[in-house]
Each structure stands twice: as structure tokens, then as C-alpha cells.
Design an enzyme around this catalytic site. Structure first.
Site, PDB file in Angstrom:
ATOM      1  CG  HIS A  96       0.080   0.165   2.559  1.00 38.44           C
ATOM      2  ND1 HIS A  96       0.794  -0.939   3.135  1.00 38.44           N
ATOM      3  CD2 HIS A  96       0.035   1.055   3.091  1.00 38.44           C
ATOM      4  CE1 HIS A  96       1.064  -0.329   4.215  1.00 38.44           C
ATOM      5  NE2 HIS A  96       0.762   0.841   4.427  1.00 38.44           N
ATOM      6  CG  ASP A  98       1.467   5.173   4.856  1.00 38.48           C
ATOM      7  OD1 ASP A  98       1.104   4.023   4.744  1.00 38.48           O
ATOM      8  OD2 ASP A  98       2.526   5.456   5.203  1.00 38.48           O
ATOM      9  CG  HIS A 251       4.980   1.313   3.046  1.00 35.73           C
ATOM     10  ND1 HIS A 251       4.524   2.474   2.453  1.00 35.73           N
ATOM     11  CD2 HIS A 251       4.572   1.155   4.243  1.00 35.73           C
ATOM     12  CE1 HIS A 251       3.545   2.905   3.433  1.00 35.73           C
ATOM     13  NE2 HIS A 251       3.615   2.075   4.402  1.00 35.73           N
ATOM     14  NE  ARG A 266       2.360   5.912   9.332  1.00 37.63           N
ATOM     15  CZ  ARG A 266       1.521   5.394   8.573  1.00 37.63           C
ATOM     16  NH1 ARG A 266       1.817   4.234   8.032  1.00 37.63           N
ATOM     17  NH2 ARG A 266       0.601   5.981   8.313  1.00 37.63           N
TER      18      ARG A 266
HETATM   19  C1  SIN Z   1       3.287   0.997   7.778  1.00 39.45           C
HETATM   20  O1  SIN Z   1       3.361   2.359   7.878  1.00 39.45           O
HETATM   21  O2  SIN Z   1       2.493   0.630   6.797  1.00 39.45           O
HETATM   22  C2  SIN Z   1       3.941   0.081   8.734  1.00 39.45           C
HETATM   23  C3  SIN Z   1       5.299  -0.024   7.980  1.00 39.45           C
HETATM   24  C4  SIN Z   1       5.870  -1.094   9.157  1.00 39.45           C
HETATM   25  O3  SIN Z   1       5.658  -1.328  10.085  1.00 39.45           O
HETATM   26  O4  SIN Z   1       7.233  -1.442   8.785  1.00 39.45           O
END
Ligand code: SIN
Length: 276
Positions: A96, A98, A251, A266
Site C-alpha cells: 500500500h 499511506d 511499502h 510513525r
Molecule cells: C506502515 O506504515 O504501513 C507500517 C510499516 C512497518 O511497520 O514496517
């Protein structure tokens, strides 16, 4: 500052930089590298505290607070990407990008490793400029000028994909409604590079076509997007930080550490409207 590619077409490791101190020309060079390579890895950032994380994000630009993930108790700007040892499902365990469900999607994210499993829990990125470049010419012609509709409702709403898992209880924002239309191919706002901008999590249909009519084309694009040549992978270690560009990359958080906890912090960075 030294830059070492993570893979031929995706990602860069930036060495010799303290993110807690980075500003001015150093920050400009970091920005440019992320716009170009899609994601940058920084190791040894042990002093990147939650306060330093927030201060760096503010130096970069605005912060977009995620509507769904739990927030840290002391720092509402920081979303917690957490999998407890007793949970089976993880956040982000599918390809996906974000916030594509927002009409002005977040520019990118700054992810900091806080608790790591003994092995596994890597994150993969795929570069959408490389993906677009590698499409056959007839497919490029077919998607020229198309737009697609994106939403997060089927994932986060009550009864949605996450609610059906053992992670659903941790999420916020289940009553929110989202929806946005973006070109299938955008131009990167800073570099001008053409980027494939549909993704298998949030893109529902091509505008003017039903979901069923859209799926064959979307699935063809998704398969092309994640071809191994477009990807890179980060094996996390304490003190590691990754910063990525949501327009340039997708990612995927690997979920291969059952029985162990993983916690990442994050911050999502404010973006700008996207255009073909
Ligand atoms: C995400 O932001 O989708 C999670 C990425 C991760 O936990 O490595």
C-alpha cells in the site's frame, strides 16, 4: 554524508548524518534523495527520541496525524504501529501507500524502530517511477489520462478488513468516511518523474468503470508494480529510521515474527495535491 543505494531501482542508505541535528542544506540533500530513491534508511540514530522525531518532522514541513492508528500517550503527533506478542495480524501487512484515500495525500512517513522481534519484521518498498518506466508502451497508452477512486472505508470501517482481525480493537476512526480521486499516473511534485499512483489497498476502481470492470487493469498494474526489480528491503535494527515518499513508493510490513512484539513510531508528513 554518504549515499549507498539499497537496490538498483529503489531506496538509499544515508550515512554520516544525525537526523536529530539535520537542517538547512543537509535536510535539503536528504529530501532530494528521498524524492529520487523513494525511501532512505538511516542507522545509528539512537538519539532520535520522540521529541527529536517531532522536531525533525516540523523542520521538514507539516505533520498529518493518522486518523486510525493508536497515538502515543505523550505525543499525539506520533502514531504507534504496534503488534503485541499475542497478536496475529500486523498493521501494513499488504502492499500500500499511506493516505492515498485523502484528496491531498500525505507526502511521506518517518518510521522509527522502537521494539523489534529477534528476527523478521522487515519492511519492503517498491518504486513507482521504476514501475511506470517498465510498463509496456501499450499499457502506458492505455492508462494515459485515466483517474482512479481511492478510499479506506472497506479497511477501517466497523465490519471492515481490520475490524475482522485481532488488531481491530486497537484502531480509532472507524466512523470516518474517506474518498479521493487521483490520476493513475502522477508527476512527482518535486522531480517531475512519472509515477504509477494506484495501490492494491486503497484504490477501488477506475473512474467511470465499476470495480469489476476495473479489476483486470488494476491487477495488471499491481503485478507490474511489485516486480522484484522495483523493490528494496530493510532489515531493522535498534536506532534505525526510514523516511519514505508516499508518491514514489508503496511499502509492505512483513508479518513473519509470530509470538514476538514489534513497535514502530510513525509520523506522517503533510503532502500536496497530485496532478498528472
Ligand atoms: C506502515 O506504515 O504501513 C507500517 C510499516 C512497518 O511497520 O514496517
Amino acid at each position: 554524508m554518504e549515499m549507498v543505494p539499497l537496490a538498483p531501482n529503489c531506496g538509499v542508505e544515508i550515512k554520516g548524518v544525525s537526523l536529530a541535528q539535520a537542517e538547512g542544506e543537509t535536510l535539503d540533500a536528504i529530501r532530494q534523495a528521498i524524492y529520487t530513491h523513494g525511501v532512505a534508511l538511516f542507522r545509528g540514530q539512537e538519539d532520535f527520541t520522540p521529541e527529536a522525531h517531532i522536531a525533525f518532522a516540523r523542520r521538514w514541513g507539516g505533520i498529518d496525524i493518522n486518523n486510525y492508528f493508536p497515538l502515543t500517550d505523550d505525543h499525539p503527533e506520533i502514531a504507534v504501529v504496534r503488534k503485541r506478542a499475542d497478536q496475529v495480524t500486523n498493521i501494513g501487512g499488504g502492499w500500500h501507500t499511506d493516505h492515498s484515500y485523502d484528496q491531498v495525500p500525505a507526502m511521506g512517513s518517518i518510521l522509527v524502530a522502537r521494539t523489534l522481534p529477534p528476527t523478521g519484521g522487515d519492511t519492503l518498498w517498491a518504486h513507482m517511477g521504476a514501475a511506470y518506466d517498465a510498463l509496456p508502451d501499450d499499457l502506458k497508452r492505455e492508462i494515459e489520462g485515466l483517474e482512479a477512486y481511492h478510499t479506506a472505508d472497506h479497511i477501517y470501517e466497523e465490519g471492515g478488513l481490520y475490524a475482522k482481525t485481532d488488531m481491530g480493537g486497537d484502531l480509532r476512526g472507524q466512523g470516518l468516511k474517506t474518498g479521493a480521486t487521483h490520476p493513475v499516473v502522477i508527476r512527482h511534485p518535486q522531480t517531475g518523474r512519472r509515477l504509477l499512483y494506484v495501490n492494491s489497498a486503497f484504490t477501488v476502481n477506475i473512474v467511470g468503470r465499476s470495480r469489476e470492470e476495473s479489476l483486470p487493469l488494476l491487477q495488471q498494474l499491481y503485478a507490474a508494480a511489485t516486480a522484484a526489480d522495483n523493490t528494496c528491503r530493510v532489515a531493522w535494527e535498534p536506532g534505525a529510521v526510514a523516511i519514505w515518499d508516499n508518491r514514489t513508493t508503496w511499502h509492505y510490513a512483513m508479518n513473519d515474527y509470530q509470538g514476538h512484539a514489534r513497535e514502530m513510531h510513525r509520523i506522517t508528513l503533510t503532502g500536496e495535491p497530485l496532478a498528472a
